[in-house]
Design an enzyme around this catalytic site. Sequence first.
Site, PDB file in Angstrom:
ATOM      1  CB  CYS A  17     -15.272   2.274 -10.030  1.00 50.13           C
ATOM      2  SG  CYS A  17     -14.690   0.981  -8.915  1.00 50.13           S
ATOM      3  CB  CYS A  55     -15.431  -1.539 -10.715  1.00 48.56           C
ATOM      4  SG  CYS A  55     -15.743  -0.602  -9.230  1.00 48.56           S
ATOM      5  CG  ASP A  56     -15.449  -0.196 -14.591  1.00 48.91           C
ATOM      6  OD1 ASP A  56     -16.018  -1.274 -14.317  1.00 48.91           O
ATOM      7  OD2 ASP A  56     -16.006   0.911 -14.497  1.00 48.91           O
TER       8      ASP A  56
END
Length: 328
Positions: free
Chosen positions: A133, A136-137
Amino acid sequence: MHSQVVIIGSGPAGLTAALYAARASLEPLVVRGLQPGGLIATTSEVENYPGFVDGIGGYELAENIEKQAARFGAQYKDALITKVDVSQRPFVLTTDTDETITADTLIISTGASPRHLGVPGEEQLANRGVSYCATCDGFFFRGKKVVVVGGGNSALDEGLFLTRYVDEMIVIHRRDSLRADPVLQERAFANPKVRFIWDSTVAEITGDEKVSGVVVKNLKTGETQDLAVDGVFPYIGHIPNSGLFKDILDLDENGYIVTDGRTRTKVPGIFAAGDVVDHIYRQAITAAGEGCQAAMEATWFLAEQEHLAKKQAAAPAEEVVSPALGQW
Ligand code: NAP
């Protein structure tokens, strides 16, 4: 807990099903699952969902549909379904906390999960440099060097998102041409932070506490090279989340739930929509469309059941045939 329509999964398919079922006054219950909002909620920017001229964040899109359905009475529950008993109606679902939910109809919109590379180091270094992701990261990779594996829309879309943070993003693709849409290809080729390694795959991910590199294998020559990188983002497709239904419904050879083209599965009252069914289009908009179809089918199914029950009550001596489990 009982609902006329229980929806498993909360991506665009499940949430759109909730919107339609709620507007039909069926007070659907959405069991959100492991990934509230589904995969789209982990997507940075959605540029091809109709109605948003400048695009919309994936999380925001999912949240909007969720709120829209809630406005008409959809209910949400944060739980995982671990068991499904369809031997009788209402269907009986068991959650990961051993709660029981009964459902007159079921809409399965459990989506799909990122396919893993299946190479040494991948599982050990998950969340320690290996991520599925970028949205997200990505922030954790500021000023770093990362590889993205795959040549599809996800690889380029999410890889381009990563270039906001990283110094270098290397796309490793098993062929010498990309599958991604031309518009994404153009952007990637024009981006000075992006480099490609063609005809190659990641054979190993290395590092102790965190990712320190990958072993890249050229599939044409068989040669390998060590590449020092801080992050690995595999985007090599998806696997449908259909395991719960493998002994209940028909699945195709790749695990996708088989429907009749109208979202109906082989069990009357159970419908399926979105990425758990669709191995061709796999778009947020097609998933949403199928969610709409599934909710409409569930609504018609319930109306038919009610009609049959009334007929039965009015003429108890007369034999009234309702769809049996396993046949329409
Ligand atoms: P995808 O289109 O199936 O692409 C997967 C990529 O991974 C392909 O390039 C494939 O190579 C490669 N691959 C597959 N197995 C591999 C393996 N074992 N090792 C190395 N490489 C492997 O999947 P996706 O990119 O996740 O996209 C899924 C769906 O979502 C698609 O329909 C896509 O259009 C849609 N999507 C759309 C957007 C957008 O419109 N902006 C964004 C994201 C996703 P080959 O090319 O050689 O097969």
